[in-house]
Design a protein around this motif. Structure first.
Motif, short mmCIF file in Angstrom:
data_model
loop_
_atom_site.label_atom_id
_atom_site.label_comp_id
_atom_site.label_asym_id
_atom_site.label_seq_id
_atom_site.Cartn_x
_atom_site.Cartn_y
_atom_site.Cartn_z
N ALA A 128 0.84 -1.22 0.00
CA ALA A 128 0.00 0.00 0.00
C ALA A 128 0.86 1.26 0.00
CB ALA A 128 -0.93 0.00 1.20
N GLU A 129 1.96 1.23 0.76
CA GLU A 129 2.83 2.42 0.82
C GLU A 129 3.55 2.64 -0.50
OE1 GLU A 129 3.77 2.30 5.63
OE2 GLU A 129 4.97 1.08 4.27
N LEU A 130 3.92 1.56 -1.16
CA LEU A 130 4.53 1.69 -2.49
C LEU A 130 3.54 2.33 -3.47
CD1 LEU A 130 6.40 -1.74 -2.72
CD2 LEU A 130 7.48 0.51 -2.61
N ARG A 131 2.27 1.95 -3.34
CA ARG A 131 1.23 2.51 -4.22
C ARG A 131 1.06 4.00 -3.94
NH1 ARG A 131 -2.99 -0.68 -2.88
NH2 ARG A 131 -2.13 -2.34 -4.16
N VAL A 132 1.06 4.37 -2.67
CA VAL A 132 0.94 5.78 -2.29
C VAL A 132 2.08 6.59 -2.90
CG1 VAL A 132 1.12 7.39 -0.33
CG2 VAL A 132 -0.40 5.42 -0.18
N ARG A 133 3.28 6.04 -2.88
CA ARG A 133 4.42 6.74 -3.46
C ARG A 133 4.27 6.90 -4.98
NH1 ARG A 133 9.11 7.61 -0.28
NH2 ARG A 133 9.93 8.45 -2.21
N ARG A 134 3.74 5.87 -5.64
CA ARG A 134 3.52 5.99 -7.09
C ARG A 134 2.50 7.08 -7.39
NH1 ARG A 134 3.66 0.47 -6.74
NH2 ARG A 134 1.44 0.13 -7.08
N MET A 135 1.43 7.13 -6.60
CA MET A 135 0.39 8.15 -6.82
C MET A 135 0.95 9.56 -6.58
SD MET A 135 -2.17 6.56 -7.97
CE MET A 135 -0.98 5.44 -8.71
N ALA A 136 1.81 9.69 -5.57
CA ALA A 136 2.42 10.99 -5.28
C ALA A 136 3.32 11.43 -6.44
CB ALA A 136 3.22 10.92 -3.98
N LEU A 137 4.06 10.47 -6.99
CA LEU A 137 4.92 10.78 -8.14
C LEU A 137 4.07 11.17 -9.35
CD1 LEU A 137 7.65 10.91 -9.58
CD2 LEU A 137 7.53 8.43 -9.92
N LEU A 138 2.96 10.48 -9.54
CA LEU A 138 2.07 10.79 -10.67
C LEU A 138 1.49 12.20 -10.54
CD1 LEU A 138 0.78 9.67 -13.25
CD2 LEU A 138 -1.05 8.73 -11.84
N GLU A 139 1.20 12.62 -9.32
CA GLU A 139 0.70 14.00 -9.12
C GLU A 139 1.76 15.01 -9.53
OE1 GLU A 139 -1.21 15.24 -5.60
OE2 GLU A 139 -2.68 13.61 -5.64
N LEU A 184 6.26 4.78 -14.53
CA LEU A 184 5.87 5.34 -13.24
C LEU A 184 6.35 4.43 -12.10
CD1 LEU A 184 4.18 7.33 -11.44
CD2 LEU A 184 2.24 5.79 -11.83
N ARG A 185 6.09 3.14 -12.24
CA ARG A 185 6.49 2.17 -11.21
C ARG A 185 8.02 2.16 -11.07
NH1 ARG A 185 3.86 -2.35 -8.83
NH2 ARG A 185 2.00 -1.79 -10.01
N ARG A 186 8.71 2.18 -12.22
CA ARG A 186 10.18 2.13 -12.21
C ARG A 186 10.78 3.37 -11.54
NH1 ARG A 186 10.62 1.24 -17.24
NH2 ARG A 186 11.14 -0.97 -17.31
N GLU A 187 10.26 4.54 -11.87
CA GLU A 187 10.83 5.79 -11.32
C GLU A 187 10.52 5.94 -9.84
OE1 GLU A 187 10.72 9.34 -13.60
OE2 GLU A 187 10.87 8.29 -15.52
N ALA A 188 9.32 5.52 -9.43
CA ALA A 188 8.98 5.56 -8.00
C ALA A 188 9.90 4.62 -7.23
CB ALA A 188 7.52 5.18 -7.79
N LEU A 189 10.17 3.47 -7.83
CA LEU A 189 11.04 2.49 -7.20
C LEU A 189 12.47 3.04 -7.07
CD1 LEU A 189 10.24 -0.23 -6.11
CD2 LEU A 189 10.99 -1.28 -8.25
N ALA A 190 12.92 3.75 -8.09
CA ALA A 190 14.28 4.32 -8.06
C ALA A 190 14.42 5.30 -6.88
CB ALA A 190 14.58 5.03 -9.38
N GLU A 191 13.39 6.10 -6.64
CA GLU A 191 13.40 7.03 -5.50
C GLU A 191 13.48 6.26 -4.19
OE1 GLU A 191 9.87 9.42 -5.49
OE2 GLU A 191 10.49 10.67 -7.19
N ILE A 192 12.67 5.19 -4.11
CA ILE A 192 12.57 4.42 -2.87
C ILE A 192 13.86 3.63 -2.60
CG2 ILE A 192 11.41 2.37 -1.94
CD1 ILE A 192 8.81 3.66 -3.20
N PHE A 193 14.44 3.06 -3.65
CA PHE A 193 15.71 2.34 -3.50
C PHE A 193 16.78 3.28 -2.95
CE2 PHE A 193 13.98 -1.30 -5.47
CZ PHE A 193 14.92 -2.32 -5.55
N ALA A 194 16.82 4.51 -3.49
CA ALA A 194 17.82 5.49 -3.04
C ALA A 194 17.60 5.83 -1.56
CB ALA A 194 17.74 6.75 -3.90
N GLU A 195 16.32 6.05 -1.19
CA GLU A 195 16.00 6.37 0.20
C GLU A 195 16.37 5.25 1.16
OE1 GLU A 195 11.93 7.47 1.09
OE2 GLU A 195 11.98 8.82 -0.64
N ALA A 196 16.10 4.01 0.73
CA ALA A 196 16.31 2.86 1.61
C ALA A 196 17.77 2.40 1.61
CB ALA A 196 15.39 1.71 1.18
N GLY A 197 18.59 2.99 0.73
CA GLY A 197 19.99 2.58 0.63
C GLY A 197 20.14 1.19 0.03
#
Length: 235
Positions: free
Chosen positions: A49-60, A72-85
């Motif tokens: 659910a949190e991953l989905r929220v991040r995708r929606m935020a990126l889409l906005e 969209l999924r790939r770019e949101a994931l790239a942000e999250i991977f960077a954040e999570a190290g």
């Protein structure tokens, strides 16, 4: 206005040829499990659910990504991977895993018996905002032409995507019929581009009345669609 005999029949895919909700839900569970195995920091920090929220935020922030939901999924994931190290080397593998799961669709019971009959009457094509791979699914032989928003760069209901498909198939919009389940994206989008539009309404919804949308036909099954098309072919 007299209806002209149609020359081409174009389809939406998700929720028109097969139900997509359960497929995406299962794909997301499998995808999250893949992330837990290969990118545990991401899976531990973010639920489905949190991953989905991040995708929606990126889409906005970047509404143009609506045309390519994989991107969209790939770019949101790239942000999250960077954040999570987490090591970004696993982003592409996770996307490939999701793509495999996302294509595990089961057509509605009435679709596969009727498609060859429609194919024998007029030319079939596809316009989709989704990322289904008809070749992987095993249904590409029914359609002579496919156009996805990710390839075109703009998504339904933009009239240009409908016109581009008609032009590629060499038919005028008024000689084409579009079939889809979504009143705004499919029915209004197609009619706005000059095509006739059939609303695939499997659940007896009356949403078109509230929305003030008038489809050229409303069908609950592909058998009803076949009957309507046969009627149109008499013109």
């Amino acid at each position: 206005m007299t209806s002209r005999r149609p020359l081409a029949l174009l389809f939406d895919l998700d929720d028109t040829l097969w139900p997509i909700g359960p497929v995406i839900a299962a794909a997301e569970v499998s995808w999250h499990a893949w992330l837990a195995a290969h990118a545990p920091r991401v899976a531990q920090a973010f639920s489905i659910a949190e991953l989905r929220v991040r995708r929606m935020a990126l889409l906005e922030r970047r509404p143009e990504l609506v045309a390519d939901l994989y991107q969209l999924r790939r770019e949101a994931l790239a942000e999250i991977f960077a954040e999570a190290g987490e090591d970004p080397v696993h982003i592409e593998g996770s996307m490939q895993h999701f793509a495999v799961q996302r294509n595990r669709v089961t057509p509605f019971d009435d679709v596969l018996p009727v498609l060859p009959l429609l194919q024998g009457m007029l030319r079939l094509g596809v316009i989709t905002n989704g990322n289904a791979d008809l070749e992987v699914i095993g249904m590409d032989h029914h359609f002579e032409y496919q156009l996805s928003s990710s390839t075109f760069g703009r998504a339904k209901p933009d009239p240009d995507i409908f016109r581009a498909a008609c032009e590629a198939m060499g038919v005028a919009p008024q000689d084409a019929v579009y079939v889809g389940d979504d009143l705004r994206l499919d029915v209004q989008g197609a009619q706005g581009a000059g095509l006739r539009a059939v609303w695939m309404n499997r659940h007896g919804s009356t949403a078109h009345l509230d929305a003030g949308v008038t489809p050229d036909a409303i069908c609950a099954t592909f058998d009803e669609l076949l009957a309507w098309i046969r009627g149109q072919m008499q013109h």
